[in-house]
Write an enzyme that holds these catalytic residues in place. Structure first.
Site, mmCIF file in Angstrom:
data_model
loop_
_atom_site.group_PDB
_atom_site.id
_atom_site.type_symbol
_atom_site.label_atom_id
_atom_site.label_comp_id
_atom_site.label_asym_id
_atom_site.label_seq_id
_atom_site.Cartn_x
_atom_site.Cartn_y
_atom_site.Cartn_z
ATOM 1 N N HIS A 286 0.557 -1.041 -0.370
ATOM 2 C CA HIS A 286 0.273 0.091 -0.282
ATOM 3 C C HIS A 286 0.919 1.191 -0.251
ATOM 4 O O HIS A 286 0.434 2.425 -0.912
ATOM 5 C CB HIS A 286 -0.976 0.077 1.409
ATOM 6 C CG HIS A 286 -2.624 -0.701 1.209
ATOM 7 N ND1 HIS A 286 -2.396 -1.916 1.096
ATOM 8 C CD2 HIS A 286 -3.911 -0.629 0.987
ATOM 9 C CE1 HIS A 286 -3.783 -2.375 1.073
ATOM 10 N NE2 HIS A 286 -4.058 -1.369 0.489
ATOM 11 N N HIS B 16 0.707 -3.005 9.479
ATOM 12 C CA HIS B 16 1.681 -2.907 9.129
ATOM 13 C C HIS B 16 2.739 -1.673 10.397
ATOM 14 O O HIS B 16 2.147 -1.696 11.150
ATOM 15 C CB HIS B 16 2.032 -2.164 7.928
ATOM 16 C CG HIS B 16 1.584 -2.776 7.041
ATOM 17 N ND1 HIS B 16 2.939 -3.590 6.140
ATOM 18 C CD2 HIS B 16 0.954 -2.906 6.308
ATOM 19 C CE1 HIS B 16 2.283 -4.307 5.221
ATOM 20 N NE2 HIS B 16 1.212 -3.573 5.196
#
Length: 522
Positions: free
Chosen positions: A138, A189
């Site tokens: 991302h 993350h």
């Protein structure tokens, strides 16, 4: 006869999993990066706890969709059909490079996401959690697109007014900050994942901005030999993509976008000079001549062509390819990949495969749109979701168990709480100390922990197994077993996704022209 090094001692499979499956040159950096991921996890959980609100949950879960491959795959064709094919090719090169190389690193190092618990994962799509965590795709996608867009907005060739340029620059900054911070906020993350992802994205965006025009010129003027060598290079990169230690779908995304890049470059080369009076590589479009209504019809019809291609070609290839693969397998011409079942082991491929696809099925579009309209339909997950999560949970449990036996660390607050009479461990929304969050690490779910062995023996549904096996059965019972994957799916995906740009660049414009949706001739 000595035991094979690939067969660990009974009860120690989880501990030797990565050392057995990865060569030393991949295992060594993984082991040196794992402590960084573990170190930052309690801090990430502490920040997540402090700043979380229902509104931010919805906002970051929604904006995460804007950094996915699916979002770009659905909207990139619009650039080709609305007079900006050069920008469309540039974005395809950026995204294909970002998805491929981030997936390459993910499968190379096999690093897990920060542990849950203590983090809670907030998402509108469960498929992302099945991948490794390092680096963040991302973040790579968002930063590469932002760097490229900001470069174009600030270039001397830009014809936009100062006000419009400032507005678009502001939107770009908000977009990239939302995506990157959202990966941290949503517990998907850590800082290491996002930092490396951002660095990769910035490098890819800068390369495309500075060298993209030269590559564009090469594509539209290349010889058959040049374009063939480019195609061979792309296919070769797919072949050398690292084998992961776990059943991770990163490779599927890499194959899909390798196919898209292959299709874009070959189609652009083949179609470069078909339209008289337009620059090479462009697709005829003029808003003033066509109008908004015909433009909207073009977009809808073009998207329907893409989904029709995928709907027809995918099942056809899954029927045609298995016999061919069996023949090639007998001749020793195939190099099977781990976690993919070879054609000799099955007769047919089921038609109702649950795919992890970049481009969704046409029947899935209503659900995707409903989810986008209602961002509060987010999922909050606590506990392992993938094989990588499960092995990291077990590894951290063993680390804590060894520290406890050596007396190196005091017992964690969670372990102490578990030893209390009638103590039922839960994920409290009131915890505020880093020790509390660290104590949750290695716990496979809100109601279990591998730190206190005696406690595990009382609660485990697998009491007859030894502690290591019991822990493994317990953790793996919480994750969804990956579906069977078939060797023909790799070539199928490559062909289907290479065909999408062919539809976008060659078939759809010709169709528009034939049915009166093209630019009227003077």
């Amino acid at each position: 006869m000595g035991k094979s090094k690939d067969q660990p001692d009974a009860g120690l499979r989880s501990l030797n999993h990565y050392s057995n499956r990865l060569p030393l040159w991949r295992y060594w950096p993984r082991q040196h990066l794992i402590p960084l991921i573990r170190y930052e996890t309690p801090y990430l959980a502490w920040v997540q706890e402090k700043v979380r609100t229902p509104a931010l949950d919805s906002y970051f879960a929604f904006t995460a969709n804007l950094g996915t491959h699916t979002f770009f795959m659905v909207f990139l064709p619009f650039l080709f059909w609305c007079g900006s094919p050069s920008m469309g090719r540039g974005l395809v090169h950026i995204l294909a490079s970002g998805v491929f190389w981030s997936g390459f690193l993910k499968d190379l190092l096999c690093l897990p996401r920060p542990l849950s618990p203590p983090l809670q994962r907030i998402t509108m799509s469960g498929s992302a959690a099945l991948e490794y965590g390092f680096p963040s795709t991302h973040s790579t996608n968002a930063v590469s697109v932002a760097v490229y867009a900001l470069g174009l907005l600030g270039s001397p060739e830009s014809t936009l007014s100062a006000e419009v340029t400032l507005l678009l620059q502001t939107v770009t900054y908000v977009y990239v900050v939302s995506i990157v911070l959202g990966r941290l906020y949503c517990g998907m993350h850590g800082m290491l994942d996002c930092t490396v992802g951002c660095a990769m994205g910035a490098a890819i965006g800068l390369v495309q901005f500075h060298y993209g025009p030269a590559f564009e010129e090469f594509i539209v003027s290349a010889s058959l030999k040049d374009i063939s060598l480019l195609a061979i290079l792309i296919i070769s990169l797919v072949r050398v993509h690292p084998e992961p230690a776990d059943d991770c779908p990163c490779f599927d995304d890499s194959v899909a976008f390798a196919g898209v890049m292959l299709g874009v470059d070959v189609s652009s080369w083949h179609f470069a000079e078909i339209w008289d009076g337009y620059p090479a590589g462009s697709i005829p479009y003029d808003l003033e001549k066509i109008g908004w209504v015909k433009t909207a019809i073009r977009l809808v019809l073009g998207v329907l062509c893409i989904f029709a291609w995928r709907t027809v070609m995918k099942p056809a290839l899954l029927r045609i390819l298995p016999p061919i693969f069996r023949t090639l397998e007998k001749l020793g011409l195939l190099l099977p990949r781990r976690f993919f079942t070879t054609a000799s082991e099955y007769t047919t491929v089921p038609s109702n495969l649950k795919d992890h696809d970049v481009l969704p099925n046409f029947s899935e579009i209503p659900n995707i749109m409903a989810t986008m309209r209602h961002p509060r339909r987010r999922a909050i997950s606590v506990g392992p979701q993938s094989e990588a999560d499960a092995y990291e949970t077990l590894a951290y449990r063993e680390k804590r168990r060894r520290e406890s036996q050596s007396g190196g660390n005091r017992a964690s607050p969670v372990a102490e709480d578990e030893n209390k009479p009638n103590g039922t461990p839960v994920l409290s929304r009131k915890t505020t100390t880093l020790d509390d969050y660290e104590g949750m690490m290695g716990r496979g779910s809100p109601s279990s922990s591998g730190v206190d062995v005696s406690h595990n023996e009382r609660l485990s549904p697998f009491p007859s197994l030894d502690p290591e096996q019991r822990d493994e059965e317990e953790v793996f019972s919480q994750i969804k077993k990956p579906r069977v994957r078939y060797d023909v799916e790799v070539v199928t995906k490559l062909v289907v996704y290479a065909g999408i740009p062919w539809i976008v660049i060659e078939i759809a414009p010709l169709l528009f022209h034939l049915i009166g949706l093209g630019v009227p001739e003077a």
